[in-house]
Design a protein around this motif. Sequence first.
Motif, PDB file in Angstrom:
ATOM      1  N   ASN A  68      28.056  39.538  41.408  1.00 27.70           N
ATOM      2  CA  ASN A  68      29.359  39.817  42.018  1.00 27.70           C
ATOM      3  C   ASN A  68      30.097  38.526  42.351  1.00 27.70           C
ATOM      4  OD1 ASN A  68      29.092  42.573  41.865  1.00 27.70           O
ATOM      5  ND2 ASN A  68      28.377  42.835  43.963  1.00 27.70           N
ATOM      6  N   THR A  69      29.352  37.527  42.786  1.00 27.62           N
ATOM      7  CA  THR A  69      29.968  36.223  43.082  1.00 27.62           C
ATOM      8  C   THR A  69      30.588  35.630  41.823  1.00 27.62           C
ATOM      9  OG1 THR A  69      28.388  35.795  44.880  1.00 27.62           O
ATOM     10  CG2 THR A  69      29.543  33.895  43.959  1.00 27.62           C
ATOM     11  N   VAL A  70      29.863  35.708  40.715  1.00 29.64           N
ATOM     12  CA  VAL A  70      30.387  35.212  39.434  1.00 29.64           C
ATOM     13  C   VAL A  70      31.610  36.017  39.009  1.00 29.64           C
ATOM     14  CG1 VAL A  70      29.875  34.904  36.982  1.00 29.64           C
ATOM     15  CG2 VAL A  70      28.136  34.351  38.696  1.00 29.64           C
ATOM     16  N   PHE A  71      31.544  37.344  39.180  1.00 32.81           N
ATOM     17  CA  PHE A  71      32.663  38.220  38.827  1.00 32.81           C
ATOM     18  C   PHE A  71      33.928  37.820  39.585  1.00 32.81           C
ATOM     19  CE2 PHE A  71      35.016  42.107  40.158  1.00 32.81           C
ATOM     20  CZ  PHE A  71      35.503  42.504  38.922  1.00 32.81           C
ATOM     21  N   HIS A  72      33.809  37.622  40.903  1.00 37.92           N
ATOM     22  CA  HIS A  72      34.983  37.271  41.698  1.00 37.92           C
ATOM     23  C   HIS A  72      35.462  35.851  41.390  1.00 37.92           C
ATOM     24  CE1 HIS A  72      34.728  40.991  43.834  1.00 37.92           C
ATOM     25  NE2 HIS A  72      33.528  40.736  44.292  1.00 37.92           N
ATOM     26  N   TRP A  73      34.544  34.956  41.072  1.00 36.94           N
ATOM     27  CA  TRP A  73      34.931  33.593  40.702  1.00 36.94           C
ATOM     28  C   TRP A  73      35.723  33.601  39.400  1.00 36.94           C
ATOM     29  CZ3 TRP A  73      33.574  30.535  36.443  1.00 36.94           C
ATOM     30  CH2 TRP A  73      33.943  29.184  36.520  1.00 36.94           C
ATOM     31  N   VAL A  74      35.256  34.359  38.410  1.00 33.81           N
ATOM     32  CA  VAL A  74      35.958  34.439  37.123  1.00 33.81           C
ATOM     33  C   VAL A  74      37.373  34.986  37.316  1.00 33.81           C
ATOM     34  CG1 VAL A  74      36.005  35.632  34.898  1.00 33.81           C
ATOM     35  CG2 VAL A  74      33.874  34.630  35.723  1.00 33.81           C
ATOM     36  N   ARG A  75      37.524  36.009  38.155  1.00 37.66           N
ATOM     37  CA  ARG A  75      38.862  36.574  38.412  1.00 37.66           C
ATOM     38  C   ARG A  75      39.771  35.537  39.067  1.00 37.66           C
ATOM     39  NH1 ARG A  75      39.437  42.487  40.211  1.00 37.66           N
ATOM     40  NH2 ARG A  75      39.452  41.638  42.318  1.00 37.66           N
ATOM     41  N   THR A  76      39.196  34.736  39.935  1.00 40.32           N
ATOM     42  CA  THR A  76      39.984  33.692  40.591  1.00 40.32           C
ATOM     43  C   THR A  76      40.440  32.657  39.580  1.00 40.32           C
ATOM     44  OG1 THR A  76      38.732  33.981  42.633  1.00 40.32           O
ATOM     45  CG2 THR A  76      39.979  31.952  42.406  1.00 40.32           C
ATOM     46  N   ILE A  79      30.289  27.468  43.457  1.00 37.61           N
ATOM     47  CA  ILE A  79      29.571  28.357  44.372  1.00 37.61           C
ATOM     48  C   ILE A  79      29.167  27.612  45.646  1.00 37.61           C
ATOM     49  CG2 ILE A  79      27.383  29.609  44.670  1.00 37.61           C
ATOM     50  CD1 ILE A  79      27.657  30.632  41.853  1.00 37.61           C
ATOM     51  N   LYS A  80      28.877  26.326  45.520  1.00 37.08           N
ATOM     52  CA  LYS A  80      28.507  25.538  46.696  1.00 37.08           C
ATOM     53  C   LYS A  80      29.637  25.466  47.728  1.00 37.08           C
ATOM     54  CE  LYS A  80      25.212  22.552  44.276  1.00 37.08           C
ATOM     55  NZ  LYS A  80      24.885  21.167  43.844  1.00 37.08           N
ATOM     56  N   ASN A  81      30.873  25.660  47.269  1.00 40.71           N
ATOM     57  CA  ASN A  81      32.020  25.592  48.175  1.00 40.71           C
ATOM     58  C   ASN A  81      32.407  26.954  48.747  1.00 40.71           C
ATOM     59  OD1 ASN A  81      32.345  22.803  47.676  1.00 40.71           O
ATOM     60  ND2 ASN A  81      33.475  23.236  45.788  1.00 40.71           N
ATOM     61  N   LEU A  82      31.727  28.012  48.300  1.00 38.30           N
ATOM     62  CA  LEU A  82      32.062  29.358  48.764  1.00 38.30           C
ATOM     63  C   LEU A  82      31.358  29.659  50.077  1.00 38.30           C
ATOM     64  CD1 LEU A  82      31.780  31.364  45.398  1.00 38.30           C
ATOM     65  CD2 LEU A  82      33.831  30.383  46.454  1.00 38.30           C
ATOM     66  N   SER A  83      31.962  30.562  50.860  1.00 33.92           N
ATOM     67  CA  SER A  83      31.397  30.917  52.163  1.00 33.92           C
ATOM     68  C   SER A  83      30.042  31.602  52.015  1.00 33.92           C
ATOM     69  CB  SER A  83      32.365  31.828  52.917  1.00 33.92           C
ATOM     70  OG  SER A  83      32.629  33.008  52.165  1.00 33.92           O
ATOM     71  N   ILE A  84      29.800  32.215  50.869  1.00 34.67           N
ATOM     72  CA  ILE A  84      28.552  32.951  50.635  1.00 34.67           C
ATOM     73  C   ILE A  84      27.369  32.010  50.415  1.00 34.67           C
ATOM     74  CG2 ILE A  84      28.828  33.073  48.124  1.00 34.67           C
ATOM     75  CD1 ILE A  84      27.624  35.786  48.119  1.00 34.67           C
ATOM     76  N   TYR A  85      27.634  30.746  50.067  1.00 35.98           N
ATOM     77  CA  TYR A  85      26.583  29.863  49.562  1.00 35.98           C
ATOM     78  C   TYR A  85      25.455  29.620  50.566  1.00 35.98           C
ATOM     79  CZ  TYR A  85      24.208  25.697  47.839  1.00 35.98           C
ATOM     80  OH  TYR A  85      23.251  24.806  47.421  1.00 35.98           O
TER      81      TYR A  85
END
Length: 527
Positions: free
Chosen positions: A66-74, A20-26
Motif C-alpha cells: 500500500n505504501t508503494v501504491f500511494h507513493w506511485v500515485r504521488t 520511504i525513509k522520509n514518510l511518516s510510516i517509516y
Amino acid sequence: MEEIKDGAIHQTAVKLAEEIKNLSIYKSFYTDIQKLVSSPNVNKEDLKQTLQQAMKEKGLDIKLKNTVFHWVRTQSKHNKSDPITLLTKAGAQWEKRIHKSLNSMCTDLETSLAKIRSQSELEELLEKWNELSTYNLGKIAKVAKNLTKYRPVYAPKDFLEVLLTLSGYVPYTKEDEPKWEFAHLPLQTKTLEQLRKIYTEWACGEPLLGVNPGMPSSMPGFVSLEAERIALGERVAALGYAPVTQEFLKKGSPQCLRAKLWTQVLGAETSSQHATYFNQLKKCVLEVDLMIDKLVFKDVQLTASNDDQYFVFEDLLYQVMLCFSRDSEVLDQLAGHIGAAVTVPVRGRHGDVTTFPPSGVIPFHGFTMYVCVSLATPFCYLYSDPVQLYCTFRAFYVRYWHHLHYISTHPQGIVSLCLLYERLLEANEPLLWIHFRNINVNPIRVVFKWLMRAFSGHLPPDQLLLLWDAILGYDRLEILPLLAVAILSFRKENIFQVNTPQNVDAVLADLSTIPVIPLLQLALMKS
C-alpha cells in the motif's frame, strides 16, 4: 534492452527506498520489521523467504504494498508539469489579490494576520474545544472581534471571473473551433467516447450501487445487489490492499463499509502517531490566533450551520478546519501545485514569524463543505473521531480538492474540467448550448459552483457519497463535468422554457431529486 529495463527498475527501487525513509510510516514500519527479524519466525539461514512469510502473516506485506501504491500515485501527480507557464503567472497574481484582500481586511478591523493568544483566551479556547460552536457566542465573543465584520476572501463566482480572463495570458485560438470561453487554451480533454473507455463498467451497463436499492443480484446466494456488494466489500476491507479497494469502489460502496474503504484507498489509516500529530496542530491553534480562524468560523456558520444535514457536527468541523490551517505538511506535499504562502510576523512574540497560513490554503466561501461530506449520516458515526476524520479529509484534499481552486493546466485541474464541460455540452447537447447562447447565458457560469465544490453542499449526502466513490475508484475528477452536463440534459426541457440567468439558476437550484448514478450511466451509455 533487458539490461536497460533492469537498470530502470533498480533506479526506481533505490529512489523508492529513499523516499520511504522520509514518510511518516517509516519509523513504525522499520521497528516492526526489526522485531520480526529477531523473532523465532525468521530463520537466519533462509532470511529472505522466512522474512517474507512472516511479513505476510503479520500483514506487513500489505502495508508495504500500500505504501508503494500511494507513493506511485504521488509520483504520477507531481510529474505532470504546466506546459503553459503564463498560467502560472495568472495564478500568482490571483494569489497576490487574495493576500492583499486579507491584509486590507486586517487593516479595516485593526487586527493582525497572526498574534499570540493571551493566557485567558488560550484557557477559554481549550475549555470550549469540544463545543466550539459556542466559542464566539458567549464571553469569548471578543476574541471573534465582531465576526459579522469578517467576510469570505472569495467565492466561486470570484474565482470564475479570474478564470474567464485567462485569454489575456494565453492568446490562443483555433480557427475551426467554436468560441468557447476556454477554447483559447491549448489543453487536451477527453471526448465522450474516450470517457466511455475509462468508465467501462458504467458505459457497459454493469450493475452499480445507487441505481435501484432493491436491484437483484446476478450471483446465487444473494437476495440483492447490495447484499452481494456488502459480502464482497467485507472481503476487500479485510484484505486491506489499496489497489483492490480502489477497483471495488468503481461500482459503489455499501454505506456500512465506506469509511473503512475510503481510508484504505486514500492511505489515511490512523495510528498513535497521527493522534500525536493532531494534538500538536491543536496546540498550535491554542497558542497562536490566526486571522484565518475567523474565516473558518464564518464559513462554517454560513454553510454547515445552516444545513439540516450537518449542523449537529459543527464542533467537529471547527476542530478539523482549524487544525488543517496549521498543517505545514499540506504545504510541503503540494509544493509547486499551490501558491507559495507568505511569511508574517507573530504579534506578541518578538522576532517570531510564521507562514500564513502554515497549510498554504486560504479557504473560500463553501470550503467547509469538503469536510462535511465525511460527516454524512450514517458515515458520521464511523468518523466521529476527529483524528480519523482529519486524516481522511486531508488525504482527499491533497489528492483531489486542491485541483479545484488553483490555476493550472493539470488534466484534473479546474481549468481543464471547465473546458471539458463546455466541449461535452456543445457536442452532446447542441440545442441546449445554442439556447444558452441565444439568451446570453454563459454555460460555465451555470455549473461552476458545482465543479469547484465537487457538488458538496448541492447534492444530498447519499448521492454525493456515491459520486465520491467514483472519484476514488477511477482516481479522476472528469466525472464532475460529466455529471454537470447530465444534470442539464435531465432538466433541459425546463431550461428551454426560461430566458434569464436568474430563471436558469432557479431551475437548477434544487438538486435534491437528482439520481447521480443513473444519470451518469445514461450519459455514458447513450449513443
